[in-house]
Enzyme design. Structure first.
Site, PDB file in Angstrom:
ATOM      1  N   GLY A  43       1.050  -0.137 -10.774  1.00 17.36           N
ATOM      2  CA  GLY A  43      -0.123  -0.006  -9.902  1.00 17.36           C
ATOM      3  C   GLY A  43       0.288   0.446  -8.506  1.00 17.36           C
ATOM      4  O   GLY A  43      -0.330   1.340  -7.904  1.00 17.36           O
ATOM      5  N   HIS A  44       1.351  -0.159  -7.986  1.00 14.39           N
ATOM      6  CA  HIS A  44       1.862   0.270  -6.670  1.00 14.39           C
ATOM      7  C   HIS A  44       2.424   1.687  -6.756  1.00 14.39           C
ATOM      8  O   HIS A  44       2.278   2.475  -5.823  1.00 14.39           O
ATOM      9  CB  HIS A  44       2.965  -0.680  -6.182  1.00 14.39           C
ATOM     10  CG  HIS A  44       2.521  -2.090  -5.974  1.00 14.39           C
ATOM     11  ND1 HIS A  44       2.799  -3.098  -6.864  1.00 14.39           N
ATOM     12  CD2 HIS A  44       1.815  -2.670  -4.974  1.00 14.39           C
ATOM     13  CE1 HIS A  44       2.290  -4.230  -6.427  1.00 14.39           C
ATOM     14  NE2 HIS A  44       1.682  -3.998  -5.284  1.00 14.39           N
ATOM     15  N   SER A 194       0.597  -8.235 -10.092  1.00 11.27           N
ATOM     16  CA  SER A 194       1.867  -8.948  -9.886  1.00 11.27           C
ATOM     17  C   SER A 194       1.820 -10.321 -10.548  1.00 11.27           C
ATOM     18  O   SER A 194       2.850 -10.899 -10.871  1.00 11.27           O
ATOM     19  CB  SER A 194       2.156  -9.117  -8.395  1.00 11.27           C
ATOM     20  OG  SER A 194       2.154  -7.861  -7.776  1.00 11.27           O
TER      21      SER A 194
END
Ligand code: PAF
Length: 286
Positions: A43-44, A194
């Site tokens: 995602g990051h 996360s």
């Protein structure tokens, strides 16, 4: 100074405000910045990729902000795999990482003046995490001042956070463009987070009910159903998975009341084992 056009260039790691200021001054504009708390995942990577494509320079911050954790949220449990995070930044072509200590960001100790995030911050996530969004907006305001981005990138996964940041930037006249990046999902639909590392295999399998519920609700909306039927379709999926649901709601695209027709947002939060997970999806009301 590392430069994004040089694929072999190493990411420069800065720790202090002074180091950041020196390297930031030398970065070619436009500068894209991605704020993170580390524990980077795909995602990051998506945020970094979009930012890297649109800007001449790319800066990322890695800072686990203690002020957005509530008294019952275990800050010490938050994963901080710095070497892996740095490797991901290198791979994504990040020019500069700023990874400050808490005392570097909050150099006057606990801030006496903070950002008031308004009514929306008391709803949805804010209802079960009092003070969370004040902590987020206060640190984002500080990071915006310190890194001076032309553009910053936030995942739609934390849609309420993104909405509040957009509103802060508009209401307080920050000179920065906020870019929302669609949620990255596993092949079965589970949103990357996360927190997914906390899930056991069995919990991981049940967690997919969150995205499945949103999809069922969105399909029902596409058939022209009203809000009650849309939400009932989602609730059925959550009930079948036996999830401890906090909320499943239909809101407007700005998280105000849902319109009768047009763009809207479905949001869900629930607890899987000991882990609280959230997800959301755009939906068009017809
Ligand atoms: O989304 C996050 O990781 C955090 O809330 C942010 C925006 C980096 C602020 O600490």
């Amino acid at each position: 100074m590392a430069c994004q056009t040089d694929a072999m260039a190493a990411t420069v790691v800065t720790r202090t405000r002074a180091q950041l200021e020196t390297v930031r001054a030398a970065l070619p504009a436009p500068v894209g910045v991605v704020f993170t708390m580390g524990a980077l995942h795909e995602g990051h990577q998506a945020l970094l990729r979009v930012a890297s494509e649109a800007n001449a320079s790319l800066l990322a911050t890695i800072f686990v902000n203690p002020r957005q954790f509530g008294p019952n949220e275990d800050l010490s449990r938050y994963p901080q795999p710095f070497d892996e995070d740095l490797a991901r930044c290198e791979k994504a072509g990040v020019d500069v990482v700023w990874a400050p200590a808490v005392a570097e960001v909050y150099r006057n100790g606990e801030p006496q003046i903070t950002v008031d995030p308004g009514q929306l911050a008391t709803e949805l996530e804010g209802a079960s995490r009092p003070g969370h969004f004040a902590g987020v907006l206060t640190v984002v305001a500080k990071l915006l001042h310190l890194t001076r981005p032309d553009r910053t990138y936030f995942g739609e996964k934390d849609f309420q956070q993104l909405t509040l940041i957009r509103r802060m930037v508009a209401d307080l006249d920050f000179d920065v463009e906020i870019v929302g990046v669609p949620t990255v999902r596993e092949s079965d639909g589970l949103a990357l987070s996360s927190r997914n590392v906390y899930l056991s295999t069995a919990e991981r399998d049940r967690a997919v009910a969150l995205s499945a519920a949103l999809e069922a609700a969105a399909r029902t909306a596409a058939r022209g159903a009203g809000p009650d039927d849309i939400l009932a379709a989602g609730r059925d999926v959550l009930a079948a998975a036996g999830l401890d649901v906090d909320y499943l709601v239909l809101r407007g695209a700005d998280l105000g009341p849902a319109p009768r027709v047009g763009p809207a947002r479905l949001l869900v939060a629930g607890r899987v084992g000991g882990t609280r997970l959230i997800d959301n999806m755009p939906v068009s009301l017809v």
